[in-house]
Every structure is written in C-alpha cells, then in structure tokens.
Design a protein around this motif. Sequence first.
Motif, PDB file in Angstrom:
ATOM      1  N   PHE A  43       0.878  -0.881  -0.164  1.00 55.39           N
ATOM      2  CA  PHE A  43       0.111  -0.071   0.405  1.00 55.39           C
ATOM      3  C   PHE A  43       0.849   1.265   0.254  1.00 55.39           C
ATOM      4  O   PHE A  43       1.574   1.211   0.640  1.00 55.39           O
ATOM      5  N   TYR A  44       0.209   2.233  -0.530  1.00 50.87           N
ATOM      6  CA  TYR A  44       1.068   3.375  -0.637  1.00 50.87           C
ATOM      7  C   TYR A  44      -0.147   4.730  -0.611  1.00 50.87           C
ATOM      8  O   TYR A  44      -0.916   4.543  -0.719  1.00 50.87           O
ATOM      9  N   PHE A  45       0.930   5.566   0.074  1.00 53.30           N
ATOM     10  CA  PHE A  45      -0.498   6.286   0.670  1.00 53.30           C
ATOM     11  C   PHE A  45      -0.759   7.749   0.996  1.00 53.30           C
ATOM     12  O   PHE A  45       0.506   7.925   0.979  1.00 53.30           O
ATOM     13  N   ARG A  46      -1.494   8.612   0.633  1.00 49.79           N
ATOM     14  CA  ARG A  46      -1.022  10.400   0.261  1.00 49.79           C
ATOM     15  C   ARG A  46      -0.153  10.111   1.313  1.00 49.79           C
ATOM     16  O   ARG A  46      -0.496  10.196   2.473  1.00 49.79           O
ATOM     17  N   ASN A  47       1.363  10.742   1.118  1.00 46.62           N
ATOM     18  CA  ASN A  47       1.452  11.679   2.915  1.00 46.62           C
ATOM     19  C   ASN A  47       1.323  13.312   2.819  1.00 46.62           C
ATOM     20  O   ASN A  47       1.960  14.149   2.731  1.00 46.62           O
ATOM     21  N   GLY A  48       0.688  12.984   3.892  1.00 49.48           N
ATOM     22  CA  GLY A  48      -0.386  14.102   4.708  1.00 49.48           C
ATOM     23  C   GLY A  48      -0.850  15.366   3.393  1.00 49.48           C
ATOM     24  O   GLY A  48      -0.852  14.432   2.678  1.00 49.48           O
ATOM     25  N   GLU A  49      -0.187  16.358   3.533  1.00 52.55           N
ATOM     26  CA  GLU A  49      -1.169  17.286   2.716  1.00 52.55           C
ATOM     27  C   GLU A  49      -0.098  17.201   1.076  1.00 52.55           C
ATOM     28  O   GLU A  49      -0.423  18.428   0.481  1.00 52.55           O
ATOM     29  N   LYS A  50       1.150  16.760   1.346  1.00 51.04           N
ATOM     30  CA  LYS A  50       2.301  16.615   0.630  1.00 51.04           C
ATOM     31  C   LYS A  50       1.777  16.162  -1.041  1.00 51.04           C
ATOM     32  O   LYS A  50       0.688  14.825  -0.898  1.00 51.04           O
ATOM     33  N   GLU A  51       1.973  16.481  -2.116  1.00 52.43           N
ATOM     34  CA  GLU A  51       1.846  15.683  -3.439  1.00 52.43           C
ATOM     35  C   GLU A  51       2.703  14.301  -3.249  1.00 52.43           C
ATOM     36  O   GLU A  51       3.393  14.853  -4.179  1.00 52.43           O
ATOM     37  N   GLU A  52       2.414  13.748  -2.691  1.00 53.93           N
ATOM     38  CA  GLU A  52       3.508  12.569  -2.497  1.00 53.93           C
ATOM     39  C   GLU A  52       3.092  11.402  -2.503  1.00 53.93           C
ATOM     40  O   GLU A  52       1.593  12.013  -1.718  1.00 53.93           O
ATOM     41  N   LEU A  53       3.151  10.116  -2.515  1.00 58.35           N
ATOM     42  CA  LEU A  53       2.953   8.845  -1.489  1.00 58.35           C
ATOM     43  C   LEU A  53       3.863   8.492  -0.853  1.00 58.35           C
ATOM     44  O   LEU A  53       4.999   8.527  -1.304  1.00 58.35           O
ATOM     45  N   LYS A  54       3.636   7.676   0.350  1.00 60.02           N
ATOM     46  CA  LYS A  54       4.313   6.833   1.249  1.00 60.02           C
ATOM     47  C   LYS A  54       4.572   5.988   1.625  1.00 60.02           C
ATOM     48  O   LYS A  54       2.946   5.711   1.496  1.00 60.02           O
ATOM     49  N   LEU A  55       5.343   4.539   1.032  1.00 58.94           N
ATOM     50  CA  LEU A  55       5.218   3.850   1.099  1.00 58.94           C
ATOM     51  C   LEU A  55       4.202   3.025   2.484  1.00 58.94           C
ATOM     52  O   LEU A  55       5.381   3.757   4.057  1.00 58.94           O
ATOM     53  N   GLY A  56       3.216   2.686   2.405  1.00 59.51           N
ATOM     54  CA  GLY A  56       2.706   1.052   3.849  1.00 59.51           C
ATOM     55  C   GLY A  56       3.256   0.223   4.067  1.00 59.51           C
ATOM     56  O   GLY A  56       4.076  -0.495   3.319  1.00 59.51           O
ATOM     57  N   PRO A  57       2.185  -0.480   4.229  1.00 59.70           N
ATOM     58  CA  PRO A  57       2.920  -1.537   5.787  1.00 59.70           C
ATOM     59  C   PRO A  57       2.835  -3.303   3.525  1.00 59.70           C
ATOM     60  O   PRO A  57       1.769  -2.397   2.395  1.00 59.70           O
ATOM     61  N   TYR A  58       4.002  -3.536   3.262  1.00 57.31           N
ATOM     62  CA  TYR A  58       3.949  -4.396   2.194  1.00 57.31           C
ATOM     63  C   TYR A  58       4.617  -5.759   2.793  1.00 57.31           C
ATOM     64  O   TYR A  58       4.888  -6.187   3.239  1.00 57.31           O
ATOM     65  N   ALA A  59       4.707  -6.679   1.559  1.00 56.61           N
ATOM     66  CA  ALA A  59       4.783  -8.187   1.315  1.00 56.61           C
ATOM     67  C   ALA A  59       5.572  -7.862   0.044  1.00 56.61           C
ATOM     68  O   ALA A  59       5.587  -7.659  -0.977  1.00 56.61           O
ATOM     69  N   GLY A  60       7.144  -8.930   0.322  1.00 57.53           N
ATOM     70  CA  GLY A  60       7.863  -8.810  -0.723  1.00 57.53           C
ATOM     71  C   GLY A  60       9.073  -8.265  -0.443  1.00 57.53           C
ATOM     72  O   GLY A  60       9.769  -8.011   0.341  1.00 57.53           O
ATOM     73  N   ALA A  61      10.320  -8.302  -1.603  1.00 59.26           N
ATOM     74  CA  ALA A  61      10.880  -7.478  -1.522  1.00 59.26           C
ATOM     75  C   ALA A  61      11.356  -6.282  -1.050  1.00 59.26           C
ATOM     76  O   ALA A  61       9.756  -5.573  -1.434  1.00 59.26           O
ATOM     77  N   PRO A  62      12.330  -5.564   0.103  1.00 53.66           N
ATOM     78  CA  PRO A  62      12.530  -4.059   0.278  1.00 53.66           C
ATOM     79  C   PRO A  62      12.380  -3.384  -1.986  1.00 53.66           C
ATOM     80  O   PRO A  62      13.645  -3.537  -1.807  1.00 53.66           O
ATOM     81  N   THR A  63      12.234  -2.598  -0.830  1.00 50.41           N
ATOM     82  CA  THR A  63      12.189  -1.178  -2.277  1.00 50.41           C
ATOM     83  C   THR A  63      12.812   0.492  -1.562  1.00 50.41           C
ATOM     84  O   THR A  63      12.265   0.463  -0.552  1.00 50.41           O
ATOM     85  N   ASP A  64      13.496   0.847  -2.264  1.00 50.14           N
ATOM     86  CA  ASP A  64      13.948   1.739  -2.249  1.00 50.14           C
ATOM     87  C   ASP A  64      13.320   2.705  -2.033  1.00 50.14           C
ATOM     88  O   ASP A  64      13.348   4.355  -1.672  1.00 50.14           O
ATOM     89  N   HIS A  65      11.883   2.353  -3.219  1.00 46.52           N
ATOM     90  CA  HIS A  65      11.063   3.848  -3.227  1.00 46.52           C
ATOM     91  C   HIS A  65      10.049   3.738  -2.365  1.00 46.52           C
ATOM     92  O   HIS A  65       8.737   3.433  -2.366  1.00 46.52           O
ATOM     93  N   THR A  66      10.251   4.075  -1.288  1.00 43.88           N
ATOM     94  CA  THR A  66       9.595   5.034  -0.114  1.00 43.88           C
ATOM     95  C   THR A  66       8.320   5.681  -0.115  1.00 43.88           C
ATOM     96  O   THR A  66       7.804   6.387   0.824  1.00 43.88           O
TER      97      THR A  66
END
Length: 150
Positions: A43-66
């Motif tokens: 899951f990615y969620f909107r990061n507060g009021e910023k125009e960006e997504l933040k990584l939430g819970p996930y299953a699988g290989a870790p990603t740099d794209h948080t």
Amino acid sequence: MHSSLRSVVVSLLSSKEQSVETRLQGLCDLLKAEIPHYDWVGFYFRNGEKEELKLGPYAGAPTDHTIIPFGKGICGQVAVSNANFVVPDVAAQDNYIACSITVKAEIVVPLFVDGKNIGQIDIDSNTPDPFTEADERFLEFVNREVAKIL
Ligand code: SME
C-alpha cells in the motif's frame, strides 16, 4: 476467481484487537501467499498534504521507493488519474519506476475514502501479462474493505 479469499479478507480486516497497520500487513502477506501471480503486494498512502505517496505495509522484497512524487511512475500516475492502471509489460512503459529486475507486470488500484483518493494498492508480478478484470474487481473490493477501517 478470488471469491473464497474475499471472506478471509473481510474477517482479517475486522479483527479490531489488532492495529490497522498490523491488519494491512496481514492483508499484504495473505494476498502474496494466496495468489500465485502476486509477487509484491503493498500500500502507498498520500503523505499528509504533500503531493507525494509514502510506502505503507507491504509483502515482498524491500524497495528503495518509499516516497513517490505525484505523476511519477505507475503509482504516481494513479495518484492523479484516480483510475486503475494495469501494466501487462513494464518494459513498454516510459513513466515507470523499477523496483526489481524480476518484475514483468504491475497493477495499481486507487483507494477511496469518502470519495477521495487517499492511496492505492500496488501489485507487482514476475509473470508477464497476468492481470485480468477479475484482479481489478477483486482489488477494488479489497480497497473498499480497507477504506472501512481507515
Ligand atoms: N513500479 C512502481 C513503483 C513502486 S514498486 O513497484 C514497489 C511505479 O512505477 O510506480
């Protein structure tokens, strides 16, 4: 397809003694384990009021794209389009953020709370062109259930 999983999803999300974070983690683990063509589920969620997504819970290989800016990659495009994005072949996309060289295909389905796009579920597959309308309907169902606990 996926129909018996629906009731498992509902009961997992309804276990109120666990935090939302823990339930979403369990959901990612469940989908990755039960659906053979789901190799990374997060899951990615909107990061507060910023125009960006933040990584939430996930299953699988870790990603740099948080953190993913709106408009960037498949996820960032869904943050602004509010529409499902099914990618049968990631190599054919020019606005794509690669997380792992094993990934062949991706599906991203937006998550709405009170009609607002607040995030998304993102699935990567190591199988080429694996996603059908059944995946879209199933993941829309999953997100509607998740919206109820947010
Ligand atoms: N491939 C995504 C980035 C997230 S990873 O798949 C975990 C994209 O292009 O937005």
